[in-house]
Design a protein around this motif. Structure first.
Motif, PDB file in Angstrom:
ATOM      1  N   ARG A   1      25.406   1.726  39.038  1.00  0.00           N
ATOM      2  CA  ARG A   1      26.695   2.131  38.490  1.00  0.00           C
ATOM      3  C   ARG A   1      27.075   1.290  37.268  1.00  0.00           C
ATOM      4  O   ARG A   1      27.657   1.796  36.304  1.00  0.00           O
ATOM      5  CB  ARG A   1      27.779   2.008  39.562  1.00  0.00           C
ATOM      6  CG  ARG A   1      29.118   2.590  39.143  1.00  0.00           C
ATOM      7  CD  ARG A   1      30.122   2.463  40.284  1.00  0.00           C
ATOM      8  NE  ARG A   1      29.648   3.129  41.480  1.00  0.00           N
ATOM      9  CZ  ARG A   1      29.774   4.422  41.710  1.00  0.00           C
ATOM     10  NH1 ARG A   1      30.368   5.189  40.811  1.00  0.00           N
ATOM     11  NH2 ARG A   1      29.310   4.962  42.814  1.00  0.00           N
ATOM     12  N   SER A   2      26.740   0.006  37.291  1.00  0.00           N
ATOM     13  CA  SER A   2      27.129  -0.872  36.186  1.00  0.00           C
ATOM     14  C   SER A   2      26.318  -0.627  34.926  1.00  0.00           C
ATOM     15  O   SER A   2      26.718  -1.035  33.837  1.00  0.00           O
ATOM     16  CB  SER A   2      26.964  -2.344  36.603  1.00  0.00           C
ATOM     17  OG  SER A   2      25.607  -2.620  36.931  1.00  0.00           O
ATOM     18  N   ARG A   3      25.174   0.038  35.051  1.00  0.00           N
ATOM     19  CA  ARG A   3      24.332   0.273  33.870  1.00  0.00           C
ATOM     20  C   ARG A   3      25.028   1.174  32.864  1.00  0.00           C
ATOM     21  O   ARG A   3      25.085   0.907  31.679  1.00  0.00           O
ATOM     22  CB  ARG A   3      22.996   0.914  34.303  1.00  0.00           C
ATOM     23  CG  ARG A   3      22.137   0.031  35.184  1.00  0.00           C
ATOM     24  CD  ARG A   3      21.437  -1.031  34.371  1.00  0.00           C
ATOM     25  NE  ARG A   3      20.431  -0.453  33.496  1.00  0.00           N
ATOM     26  CZ  ARG A   3      19.167  -0.231  33.841  1.00  0.00           C
ATOM     27  NH1 ARG A   3      18.760  -0.504  35.072  1.00  0.00           N
ATOM     28  NH2 ARG A   3      18.298   0.250  32.975  1.00  0.00           N
ATOM     29  N   ASN A   4      25.565   2.282  33.368  1.00  0.00           N
ATOM     30  CA  ASN A   4      26.296   3.213  32.512  1.00  0.00           C
ATOM     31  C   ASN A   4      27.075   4.176  33.399  1.00  0.00           C
ATOM     32  O   ASN A   4      26.544   5.205  33.817  1.00  0.00           O
ATOM     33  CB  ASN A   4      25.336   3.991  31.607  1.00  0.00           C
ATOM     34  CG  ASN A   4      26.074   4.755  30.523  1.00  0.00           C
ATOM     35  OD1 ASN A   4      27.261   5.000  30.630  1.00  0.00           O
ATOM     36  ND2 ASN A   4      25.359   5.149  29.478  1.00  0.00           N
ATOM     37  N   PRO A   5      28.328   3.843  33.699  1.00  0.00           N
ATOM     38  CA  PRO A   5      29.128   4.681  34.613  1.00  0.00           C
ATOM     39  C   PRO A   5      29.216   6.137  34.163  1.00  0.00           C
ATOM     40  O   PRO A   5      29.349   7.031  34.998  1.00  0.00           O
ATOM     41  CB  PRO A   5      30.507   4.006  34.572  1.00  0.00           C
ATOM     42  CG  PRO A   5      30.235   2.589  34.154  1.00  0.00           C
ATOM     43  CD  PRO A   5      29.074   2.684  33.208  1.00  0.00           C
ATOM     44  N   GLU A   6      29.131   6.378  32.851  1.00  0.00           N
ATOM     45  CA  GLU A   6      29.264   7.737  32.345  1.00  0.00           C
ATOM     46  C   GLU A   6      28.070   8.614  32.730  1.00  0.00           C
ATOM     47  O   GLU A   6      28.146   9.840  32.648  1.00  0.00           O
ATOM     48  CB  GLU A   6      29.421   7.718  30.819  1.00  0.00           C
ATOM     49  CG  GLU A   6      30.694   7.008  30.356  1.00  0.00           C
ATOM     50  CD  GLU A   6      30.799   6.975  28.847  1.00  0.00           C
ATOM     51  OE1 GLU A   6      29.864   7.472  28.180  1.00  0.00           O
ATOM     52  OE2 GLU A   6      31.811   6.464  28.332  1.00  0.00           O
ATOM     53  N   GLU A   7      26.974   7.980  33.138  1.00  0.00           N
ATOM     54  CA  GLU A   7      25.768   8.735  33.457  1.00  0.00           C
ATOM     55  C   GLU A   7      25.568   8.928  34.952  1.00  0.00           C
ATOM     56  O   GLU A   7      24.504   9.357  35.378  1.00  0.00           O
ATOM     57  CB  GLU A   7      24.536   8.028  32.875  1.00  0.00           C
ATOM     58  CG  GLU A   7      24.477   8.051  31.351  1.00  0.00           C
ATOM     59  CD  GLU A   7      23.165   7.486  30.831  1.00  0.00           C
ATOM     60  OE1 GLU A   7      22.535   6.682  31.542  1.00  0.00           O
ATOM     61  OE2 GLU A   7      22.763   7.854  29.726  1.00  0.00           O
ATOM     62  N   MET A   8      26.593   8.608  35.759  1.00  0.00           N
ATOM     63  CA  MET A   8      26.419   8.654  37.209  1.00  0.00           C
ATOM     64  C   MET A   8      25.989  10.031  37.689  1.00  0.00           C
ATOM     65  O   MET A   8      25.148  10.157  38.585  1.00  0.00           O
ATOM     66  CB  MET A   8      27.706   8.230  37.909  1.00  0.00           C
ATOM     67  CG  MET A   8      27.868   6.728  38.051  1.00  0.00           C
ATOM     68  SD  MET A   8      26.443   5.922  38.833  1.00  0.00           S
ATOM     69  CE  MET A   8      26.472   6.680  40.462  1.00  0.00           C
ATOM     70  N   GLU A   9      26.544  11.086  37.112  1.00  0.00           N
ATOM     71  CA  GLU A   9      26.172  12.436  37.537  1.00  0.00           C
ATOM     72  C   GLU A   9      24.687  12.692  37.265  1.00  0.00           C
ATOM     73  O   GLU A   9      23.979  13.254  38.110  1.00  0.00           O
ATOM     74  CB  GLU A   9      27.019  13.475  36.804  1.00  0.00           C
ATOM     75  CG  GLU A   9      26.752  14.906  37.261  1.00  0.00           C
ATOM     76  CD  GLU A   9      27.659  15.920  36.593  1.00  0.00           C
ATOM     77  OE1 GLU A   9      27.355  17.119  36.688  1.00  0.00           O
ATOM     78  OE2 GLU A   9      28.663  15.505  35.986  1.00  0.00           O
ATOM     79  N   ASP A  10      24.209  12.250  36.095  1.00  0.00           N
ATOM     80  CA  ASP A  10      22.790  12.409  35.775  1.00  0.00           C
ATOM     81  C   ASP A  10      21.923  11.567  36.699  1.00  0.00           C
ATOM     82  O   ASP A  10      20.844  11.993  37.119  1.00  0.00           O
ATOM     83  CB  ASP A  10      22.522  12.003  34.319  1.00  0.00           C
ATOM     84  CG  ASP A  10      23.147  12.963  33.325  1.00  0.00           C
ATOM     85  OD1 ASP A  10      23.328  14.140  33.689  1.00  0.00           O
ATOM     86  OD2 ASP A  10      23.462  12.538  32.201  1.00  0.00           O
ATOM     87  N   ILE A  11      22.397  10.365  37.012  1.00  0.00           N
ATOM     88  CA  ILE A  11      21.632   9.466  37.892  1.00  0.00           C
ATOM     89  C   ILE A  11      21.473  10.092  39.274  1.00  0.00           C
ATOM     90  O   ILE A  11      20.396  10.048  39.869  1.00  0.00           O
ATOM     91  CB  ILE A  11      22.330   8.091  37.985  1.00  0.00           C
ATOM     92  CG1 ILE A  11      22.315   7.398  36.621  1.00  0.00           C
ATOM     93  CG2 ILE A  11      21.664   7.215  39.042  1.00  0.00           C
ATOM     94  CD1 ILE A  11      23.147   6.141  36.562  1.00  0.00           C
ATOM     95  N   VAL A  12      22.558  10.682  39.789  1.00  0.00           N
ATOM     96  CA  VAL A  12      22.492  11.328  41.109  1.00  0.00           C
ATOM     97  C   VAL A  12      21.517  12.507  41.072  1.00  0.00           C
ATOM     98  O   VAL A  12      20.723  12.702  41.999  1.00  0.00           O
ATOM     99  CB  VAL A  12      23.893  11.800  41.544  1.00  0.00           C
ATOM    100  CG1 VAL A  12      23.799  12.672  42.793  1.00  0.00           C
ATOM    101  CG2 VAL A  12      24.793  10.598  41.818  1.00  0.00           C
ATOM    102  N   GLN A  13      21.563  13.288  40.006  1.00  0.00           N
ATOM    103  CA  GLN A  13      20.657  14.431  39.894  1.00  0.00           C
ATOM    104  C   GLN A  13      19.203  13.978  39.870  1.00  0.00           C
ATOM    105  O   GLN A  13      18.332  14.596  40.498  1.00  0.00           O
ATOM    106  CB  GLN A  13      20.979  15.231  38.626  1.00  0.00           C
ATOM    107  CG  GLN A  13      22.312  15.950  38.660  1.00  0.00           C
ATOM    108  CD  GLN A  13      22.379  16.968  39.793  1.00  0.00           C
ATOM    109  OE1 GLN A  13      21.425  17.707  40.042  1.00  0.00           O
ATOM    110  NE2 GLN A  13      23.503  17.004  40.490  1.00  0.00           N
ATOM    111  N   VAL A  14      18.926  12.910  39.146  1.00  0.00           N
ATOM    112  CA  VAL A  14      17.566  12.369  39.091  1.00  0.00           C
ATOM    113  C   VAL A  14      17.167  11.834  40.457  1.00  0.00           C
ATOM    114  O   VAL A  14      16.029  12.009  40.912  1.00  0.00           O
ATOM    115  CB  VAL A  14      17.470  11.256  38.020  1.00  0.00           C
ATOM    116  CG1 VAL A  14      16.137  10.527  38.117  1.00  0.00           C
ATOM    117  CG2 VAL A  14      17.632  11.861  36.630  1.00  0.00           C
TER     118      VAL A  14
END
Length: 279
Positions: free
Chosen positions: A72-85
């Motif tokens: 989460r701390s890496r880039n909160p704006e990308e959380m949706e993409d991170i979950v999809q990956v």
């Protein structure tokens, strides 16, 4: 947890989970075993197999959210993409898991999920493409710099870092340089705000390139020059491509410098007039 029975699940010997995504993690672990048992005996492609597989995916989405939370701390704006990956990793784990491994599915799946997320960061978050070895060296360099910095109480030298990282000094310097390509800033990023308005990054580093106008002029002139006769085109070429003086052009063509001057002026006046008329 709500379980129901349908013709499909009753035939396959599986419980019908009304909302798999809302199953508690503890219940999901127990139910997952039942569904994995069915996957081993069901024929792939059948309705029962698809139901068991999709239910396993939905029931274990909490594993993805848990793993994604680490980043989460890496880039909160990308959380949706991170979950999809992370979901890709979960699906791979489900397709490759075997009960005979005598291992909890949770322990088996987490490395797949985390691996996909790390691959996502490694392959997509660099603002400038750099070789894979330098991407990996960046993380090693950051850890070594932090360790030596706390130990020495100062910024470590490249030599000290190379000894700790077991890398040549030139590779340490290359990794440090490559790390600059990890993040980028938008040209529209606000540098300063005041009553007079906002100052953005491009105001400091941007400049108008006059060469762009030259390129446009060259493209516009090309068809006009093509319409000149052979002698006029030759004079234009000698003057502006070979950069000869009027006297040298006259010697080349066997005419006086004055005559070359008149011919050149006439050609340029014609080209200027036609170019302005085409705007």
């Amino acid at each position: 947890m709500v379980l129901t029975v349908t013709a499909t699940t009753q035939k396959a010997g599986m419980p019908d989970v009304a909302d798999p995504s809302r199953v508690a993690p503890k219940d999901a672990r127990e139910l997952s075993k039942l569904f994995f048992e069915q996957l081993e005996v069901l024929e792939e492609g059948t309705e029962e197999y698809s139901y068991a597989r999709s239910t396993l995916i939905e029931m274990n989405m909490t594993l993805v959210r848990f793993a994604a939370g680490r980043f989460r701390s890496r880039n909160p704006e990308e959380m949706e993409d991170i979950v999809q990956v992370g979901m890709i990793g979960l699906i791979k784990a489900i397709d490759r898991f075997e009960l005979s491994r005598q291992t909890e599915f949770t322990s088996f799946a987490i490395p797949y999920i985390v691996g996909e997320i790390k691959r996502f960061f490694r392959d997509t978050t660099w603002a400038v493409h750099v070789p894979r070895r330098l991407q990996e060296a960046r993380g090693q360099l950051a850890r070594a710099t932090e360790e030596l910095g706390s130990r020495l109480g100062r910024t470590p030298t490249d030599k000290e870092l190379s000894e700790l990282m077991s890398l040549p000094e030139d590779e340490v310097r290359e990794a440090r340089l490559a790390a600059n390509g990890y993040n980028s800033s938008s040209l529209d990023a606000t540098i300063n705000s005041s009553q007079d308005g906002e100052t953005v990054l491009q105001d400091f580093i941007g400049a108008e390139d006059e060469a762009f106008e030259l390129v446009e002029d060259f493209h516009a002139l090309a068809p006009l020059i093509a319409e000149l006769d052979d002698r006029d085109r030759q004079i234009i070429h000698l003057r502006f491509v070979e950069e000869l003086t009027q006297a040298q052009i006259g010697a080349r063509l066997g005419v006086s410098q004055m005559h070359v001057s008149r011919l050149l002026s006439r050609c340029l006046a014609r080209l200027r007039e036609e170019l302005l008329a085409s705007d």
